[in-house]
Design an enzyme around this catalytic site. Structure first.
Site, mmCIF file in Angstrom:
data_model
loop_
_atom_site.group_PDB
_atom_site.id
_atom_site.type_symbol
_atom_site.label_atom_id
_atom_site.label_comp_id
_atom_site.label_asym_id
_atom_site.label_seq_id
_atom_site.Cartn_x
_atom_site.Cartn_y
_atom_site.Cartn_z
ATOM 1 N N ALA A 61 0.841 -1.195 0.000
ATOM 2 C CA ALA A 61 0.000 0.000 0.000
ATOM 3 C C ALA A 61 0.879 1.249 0.000
ATOM 4 O O ALA A 61 0.632 2.209 -0.734
ATOM 5 C CB ALA A 61 -0.908 -0.016 1.222
ATOM 6 N N ASP A 64 2.365 1.683 -3.444
ATOM 7 C CA ASP A 64 1.386 2.186 -4.404
ATOM 8 C C ASP A 64 1.117 3.666 -4.187
ATOM 9 O O ASP A 64 0.978 4.431 -5.138
ATOM 10 C CB ASP A 64 0.067 1.402 -4.287
ATOM 11 C CG ASP A 64 0.213 0.015 -4.892
ATOM 12 O OD1 ASP A 64 1.172 -0.187 -5.648
ATOM 13 O OD2 ASP A 64 -0.635 -0.849 -4.599
ATOM 14 N N SER A 109 26.045 -27.997 -21.972
ATOM 15 C CA SER A 109 26.393 -28.676 -20.718
ATOM 16 C C SER A 109 26.972 -30.039 -21.068
ATOM 17 O O SER A 109 27.100 -30.365 -22.239
ATOM 18 C CB SER A 109 25.162 -28.798 -19.833
ATOM 19 O OG SER A 109 24.136 -29.433 -20.549
ATOM 20 N N LEU A 110 27.315 -30.799 -20.052
ATOM 21 C CA LEU A 110 28.005 -32.064 -20.320
ATOM 22 C C LEU A 110 27.209 -33.256 -19.823
ATOM 23 O O LEU A 110 26.533 -33.181 -18.808
ATOM 24 C CB LEU A 110 29.362 -32.066 -19.610
ATOM 25 C CG LEU A 110 30.392 -31.035 -20.070
ATOM 26 C CD1 LEU A 110 31.613 -31.075 -19.176
ATOM 27 C CD2 LEU A 110 30.795 -31.321 -21.512
ATOM 28 N N GLU A 143 40.797 -32.404 -18.045
ATOM 29 C CA GLU A 143 40.861 -31.178 -17.247
ATOM 30 C C GLU A 143 40.052 -31.402 -15.977
ATOM 31 O O GLU A 143 39.144 -32.220 -15.962
ATOM 32 C CB GLU A 143 40.218 -30.004 -18.011
ATOM 33 C CG GLU A 143 40.905 -29.678 -19.306
ATOM 34 C CD GLU A 143 40.079 -28.721 -20.166
ATOM 35 O OE1 GLU A 143 39.149 -28.080 -19.633
ATOM 36 O OE2 GLU A 143 40.376 -28.627 -21.361
ATOM 37 N N LYS A 145 37.158 -30.590 -13.423
ATOM 38 C CA LYS A 145 35.850 -29.949 -13.586
ATOM 39 C C LYS A 145 35.651 -29.025 -12.386
ATOM 40 O O LYS A 145 35.299 -29.456 -11.287
ATOM 41 C CB LYS A 145 34.744 -30.995 -13.664
ATOM 42 C CG LYS A 145 33.398 -30.389 -14.002
ATOM 43 C CD LYS A 145 32.424 -31.474 -14.433
ATOM 44 C CE LYS A 145 31.131 -30.897 -14.958
ATOM 45 N NZ LYS A 145 30.389 -30.104 -13.979
ATOM 46 N N ASP A 147 34.178 -26.591 -9.782
ATOM 47 C CA ASP A 147 32.806 -26.483 -9.296
ATOM 48 C C ASP A 147 32.484 -25.026 -8.977
ATOM 49 O O ASP A 147 32.568 -24.573 -7.844
ATOM 50 C CB ASP A 147 32.622 -27.355 -8.051
ATOM 51 C CG ASP A 147 31.154 -27.598 -7.757
ATOM 52 O OD1 ASP A 147 30.314 -27.236 -8.597
ATOM 53 O OD2 ASP A 147 30.867 -28.157 -6.688
ATOM 54 N N TYR A 273 38.682 -22.176 -20.098
ATOM 55 C CA TYR A 273 38.944 -23.461 -20.743
ATOM 56 C C TYR A 273 38.147 -23.703 -22.014
ATOM 57 O O TYR A 273 38.166 -24.788 -22.558
ATOM 58 C CB TYR A 273 38.634 -24.607 -19.768
ATOM 59 C CG TYR A 273 37.289 -24.450 -19.091
ATOM 60 C CD1 TYR A 273 36.108 -24.594 -19.817
ATOM 61 C CD2 TYR A 273 37.208 -24.131 -17.746
ATOM 62 C CE1 TYR A 273 34.883 -24.421 -19.226
ATOM 63 C CE2 TYR A 273 35.968 -23.955 -17.135
ATOM 64 C CZ TYR A 273 34.811 -24.102 -17.876
ATOM 65 O OH TYR A 273 33.589 -23.925 -17.293
ATOM 66 N N LYS A 361 32.469 -38.344 -13.216
ATOM 67 C CA LYS A 361 32.091 -37.997 -11.845
ATOM 68 C C LYS A 361 32.599 -39.044 -10.867
ATOM 69 O O LYS A 361 32.527 -40.244 -11.151
ATOM 70 C CB LYS A 361 30.565 -37.904 -11.729
ATOM 71 C CG LYS A 361 29.950 -36.775 -12.538
ATOM 72 C CD LYS A 361 30.301 -35.437 -11.907
ATOM 73 C CE LYS A 361 29.601 -34.286 -12.576
ATOM 74 N NZ LYS A 361 28.259 -34.051 -12.118
ATOM 75 N N CYS A 455 -4.565 -42.390 -0.437
ATOM 76 C CA CYS A 455 -3.706 -41.266 -0.822
ATOM 77 C C CYS A 455 -3.688 -40.228 0.300
ATOM 78 O O CYS A 455 -4.757 -39.807 0.760
ATOM 79 C CB CYS A 455 -4.217 -40.632 -2.113
ATOM 80 S SG CYS A 455 -3.397 -39.074 -2.497
ATOM 81 N N CYS A 458 -5.728 -37.001 -1.060
ATOM 82 C CA CYS A 458 -7.158 -36.947 -1.398
ATOM 83 C C CYS A 458 -7.948 -38.125 -0.834
ATOM 84 O O CYS A 458 -9.146 -38.245 -1.091
ATOM 85 C CB CYS A 458 -7.334 -36.868 -2.914
ATOM 86 S SG CYS A 458 -6.844 -38.381 -3.756
ATOM 87 N N CYS A 473 -1.879 -43.129 -6.677
ATOM 88 C CA CYS A 473 -3.195 -42.573 -6.393
ATOM 89 C C CYS A 473 -3.883 -42.489 -7.751
ATOM 90 O O CYS A 473 -3.407 -41.804 -8.640
ATOM 91 C CB CYS A 473 -3.059 -41.184 -5.771
ATOM 92 S SG CYS A 473 -4.581 -40.237 -5.850
ATOM 93 N N CYS A 478 -6.709 -35.509 -7.932
ATOM 94 C CA CYS A 478 -6.041 -35.385 -6.631
ATOM 95 C C CYS A 478 -5.283 -34.056 -6.605
ATOM 96 O O CYS A 478 -4.473 -33.775 -7.481
ATOM 97 C CB CYS A 478 -5.093 -36.555 -6.437
ATOM 98 S SG CYS A 478 -3.932 -36.326 -5.086
HETATM 99 S S1 IVH Z 1 33.856 -27.736 -20.947
HETATM 100 C C1 IVH Z 1 30.657 -27.851 -24.119
HETATM 101 N N1 IVH Z 1 35.649 -27.799 -19.067
HETATM 102 O O1 IVH Z 1 30.907 -27.918 -16.267
HETATM 103 C C2 IVH Z 1 31.183 -28.065 -22.785
HETATM 104 N N2 IVH Z 1 33.394 -27.370 -18.460
HETATM 105 O O2 IVH Z 1 28.590 -29.664 -17.007
HETATM 106 C C3 IVH Z 1 31.774 -26.849 -22.224
HETATM 107 N N3 IVH Z 1 33.062 -26.947 -16.083
HETATM 108 O O3 IVH Z 1 28.863 -25.586 -17.876
HETATM 109 C C4 IVH Z 1 32.256 -27.065 -20.884
HETATM 110 N N4 IVH Z 1 35.162 -27.159 -15.498
HETATM 111 O O4 IVH Z 1 30.429 -24.758 -16.079
HETATM 112 C C5 IVH Z 1 34.355 -27.639 -19.359
HETATM 113 N N5 IVH Z 1 37.354 -27.823 -17.514
HETATM 114 C C6 IVH Z 1 36.059 -27.665 -17.811
HETATM 115 C C7 IVH Z 1 35.108 -27.372 -16.823
HETATM 116 C C8 IVH Z 1 33.767 -27.237 -17.196
HETATM 117 C C9 IVH Z 1 33.943 -26.911 -15.077
HETATM 118 C C10 IVH Z 1 31.608 -26.737 -15.967
HETATM 119 C C11 IVH Z 1 31.047 -25.701 -16.896
HETATM 120 C C12 IVH Z 1 29.996 -26.389 -17.702
HETATM 121 C C13 IVH Z 1 29.694 -27.574 -16.865
HETATM 122 C C14 IVH Z 1 29.203 -28.681 -17.741
#
Ligand code: IVH
Length: 726
Positions: A61, A64, A109-110, A143, A145, A147, A273, A361, A455, A458, A473, A478
């Protein structure tokens, strides 16, 4: 907190009268000017608190009232109107300071691989795709990965001109000002003296290779070290603020700060990278790219290794299983890439992941905790999932308080009881699960769990068909199911309707305004305003988002329907194969089974879905509301299954293309069986419009010829149906 927008002319008049600010030939009184400025400052601040921090400090209020007063003053004194006044922000009330940035080349993404066997299976797929024999060695590069969160930096003539987060891969957020505070990020690329290679395994880069391209998107990961994470959290705790759950969240939170000074006060780091768009680039391999980045002054991770074969890759992964714990920052695996860019190009991408790279992983992290209770969730297909409520515990930096027990069979097999000490595990983004019971810790007071016979939402008697693991269910009405289906429909990966959170949906279902997704498209503002935590601007924004969702690609809509067994990939394959909801809905089990990624169970579930009159009726309502029911390119008479997507068709390119040159674009059309021409007619298959497209675009619109962006054009050529036939 409903925001009322009712006009209150009397109050307004009072505000103006009180200041005795009748318009005069000499312009407004300074007091009016001051008041206008003060109102703008306060409204802007309120907007920031509300939309950016999600922590409003004043009532709706009060907000606004300020807006009304400002509007009235601006009307009375037009000379005080400015384009940046909050009153001029109609239509885009969301004040996120991070403007959207379209990546020139999408950020992919991977896919994951758990264990050596999955790496071998990946290599197998690569060999098959390349038609390479087992004896031909493939060179890889490993390489770490990192985080953190991925970012894309755009350099023009060597100058840093843009910096964006990944976003949804296509569109990210402009965080340039914040990225500039990261001291390790070069604001200009210097083709300076060659620096030593960051790792023995990388090639030496000659000065000739240093030539800085006119345009390049340099990509990498912003992260935070453990020590900085601890420092910031201690600081926040002292101030009584909420701490971050892990270094990645801390890095993301710091990069998305509205005030770059805050970002600057938190020490963020980065490794680079990958490359997005690049003009006049001649990198031949990933190892050359990394070495060049290092020579250009970008931070690159030294822990890389070029591997002559998969055996060496597996050795690298094994080696880092323990070594990763000695790093000052978090990694969540190893990224394995095919080193040669020529091979990478030949392999291409499926869906949103490249075929040429995979994330290895490490096995999930496991910890012990206690089962406080076992409750039952009802999902969108009616499946009853028992969930263990746990004594909260940190697993790899994330606090876990719930873990799935999957189904009654799993509970029986693991013999999980309320009060048990259990081992839980979390792997990446997947929901934590109970691995096993620590039977030695039993006291005898543990209580066995029984699946309910009705359930919990419901009260309908549940069913568990013979031979099936899942209890369901059967009531499609539901409320929990209805809600779960809606949540799925609006979710990011489905129709991506932002702003409609669980709480809003819950209320909409409760008051009977929304029963299925089609009802969303009939919502009106007046109906939404009475909801809790709904204001005028939010309602407008949500309605705008709902409107925008009508043009989502067909694959998203198919996924959004929540048909059992149809995931994102399956939906993409179905959209590419059938091209329209109409054709998909008429497909038989046999026809469906021909689609890649669609198995028999999926095919049957699709047929069952479309056999339901209720679903058919809902789809009709979606179509009537204007939701896109076919691929962007489908024209009604077009038959499915022609050779190339462009065979016998003509395509017109217009405007400035970003993703390819005219020649490349025309070659692409030729390759796919089509012809590129210069003028638009009724027979033109589609017009691909780049920036500043003019008369041809106009003409296409007049004639009803489909207009595509470059991305959509590429997507059409690279669609799953296409990829599988290559
Ligand atoms: S290559 C086409 N290299 O992982 C792929 N990604 O799950 C391009 N990441 O979005 C990514 N370290 O944020 C690549 N040495 C690395 C990485 C890496 C971390 C992340 C990145 C990407 C995600 C994919």
């Amino acid at each position: 907190m409903a925001r009322s927008t009712e006009q209150n002319p009397e109050a307004l008049q009072k505000s103006i009268d009180l200041m005795d600010t009748s318009p005069s030939s000499t312009g407004p009184d300074p007091a009016v000017r001051e008041r206008v400025e003060a109102l703008r400052a306060r409204i802007n601040h309120a907007n920031y608190l509300y939309y950016v921090l999600d922590a409003p400090e004043i009532s709706d209020a009060a907000y606004d009232a300020m807006m009304r007063e400002l509007r009235a003053l601006e009307e009375a004194y037009p000379e005080l109107q400015t384009p940046d006044s909050p009153t001029q922000r109609v239509g885009s009330p969301f004040l996120t300071t991070f403007a959207p940035v379209r990546h020139r080349v999408p950020m992919l993404s991977l896919d994951n691989a758990f264990g050596a066997d999955e790496l071998r299976a990946w290599e197998e797929r690569i060999r098959r795709a390349l038609g390479a024999s087992v004896r031909q060695p493939i060179e890889y590069i490993c390489e770490l990965k990192i985080d953190g969160l991925s970012v894309s930096l755009t350099y023009e003539q060597g100058q840093l001109v843009q910096g964006a987060t990944r976003g949804d891969g296509e569109i990210g957020e402009d965080v340039l000002l914040n990225l500039r505070t990261i001291r390790s990020i070069p604001t200009r690329i210097l083709p300076a003296a060659p620096s030593p290679s960051p790792s023995m395994t990388l090639p030496l880069i000659t000065p000739a290779q240093h030539t800085v391209p006119p345009l390049i998107e340099v990509r990498g990961e912003v992260y935070m070290t453990h020590s900085e994470f601890a420092r910031i959290n201690a600081e926040m705790e002292e101030k009584g603020e909420r701490t971050f759950a892990n270094p990645r969240n801390a890095a993301a939170g710091s990069l998305r700060q509205k005030d770059p000074k805050v970002t600057a006060s938190r020490r963020l780091e980065a490794f680079f990278y990958a490359v997005g768009a690049c003009e006049d680039c001649q990198f031949e391999s990933q190892s050359e790219l990394l070495a060049t980045y290092a020579a250009w002054g970008f931070p690159t991770n030294p822990n890389v290794r070029v591997c002559a074969n998969l055996q060496e890759v597996i050795a690298f992964c094994d080696e880092w299983a323990d070594r990763k714990n000695t790093l000052p920052y978090d990694i969540d695996g190893v990224v394995v890439k095919v080193n040669s860019f020529a091979l990478q190009r030949a392999l291409g991408a499926v869906s949103r992941s490249p075929r040429w790279a995979i994330a290895y992983k490490y096995p999930a992290m496991q910890v012990r905790t206690r089962v406080e209770d076992i409750v039952v969730d009802v999902g969108r297909t009616g499946a009853l999932t028992p969930v263990a409520i746990l004594t909260p515990v940190a697993v790899g930096g994330v606090v876990v308080s719930r873990a799935t027990l999957h189904n009654a069979g799993e509970i029986a097999r693991k013999d999980v009881r309320i009060g048990d000490t259990v081992v839980i595990q979390r792997a990446g983004e997947v929901i934590p699960e109970v691995v096993e019971v620590v039977t030695e810790a039993r006291t005898g007071a543990e209580v066995p769990f029984q699946m309910p016979s009705r359930c919990p939402a419901c009260n309908t008697p549940v069913v568990r068909p013979e031979g099936e693991a899942v209890t369901r269910c059967p009531n499609a009405d539901c409320p929990r199911q209805v809600l779960a289906r809606l949540e799925h429909f609006v979710s990011r990966r489905a129709m991506n309707i932002e702003g409609l959170g669980q709480r809003h949906l819950e209320q909409l279902v409760q008051v009977g305004l929304v029963r299925d997704p089609a009802d969303l498209y009939a919502l009106r503002k007046e109906q939404m305003l009475p909801l809790e935590r709904m204001g005028d601007r939010l309602a407008e924004k949500i309605l705008q988002n709902i409107e925008e969702s009508k043009t989502r690609p067909l694959s998203r809509l198919i996924f959004a329907l929540g048909i059992r067994h149809v995931g994102e990939r399956g939906a993409e394959a179905l959209a590419a194969h059938f091209g329209s909801m109409e054709r998909l809905s008429r497909a038989t089990v046999e026809e469906l089974a021909l689609v890649p990624d669609v198995g028999e169970a999926t095919a049957e579930s699709i047929v069952a879905y479309f056999a339901s009159p209720r679903h058919r009726q809902m789809l009709e309502r979606l179509a009537a509301a204007g939701v896109r029911m076919q691929n962007a390119l489908e024209t009604p008479g077009q038959a499915a299954g022609t050779a190339g997507p462009l065979s016998g068709k003509t395509v017109v390119f217009t405007g400035t293309l970003q993703r390819f040159t005219r020649e490349e674009a025309e070659a692409l059309v030729l390759q796919h069986g089509g012809r590129a021409t210069g003028s638009v007619s009724k027979k033109t298959f589609c017009v691909v419009a780049g920036e500043k497209a003019g008369s041809k675009l106009e003409k296409a619109r007049q004639l009803g010829v489909p207009v595509l962006t470059e991305e959509e054009f590429l997507q059409m050529l690279e669609g799953p149906g296409q990829a599988s036939s290559s």
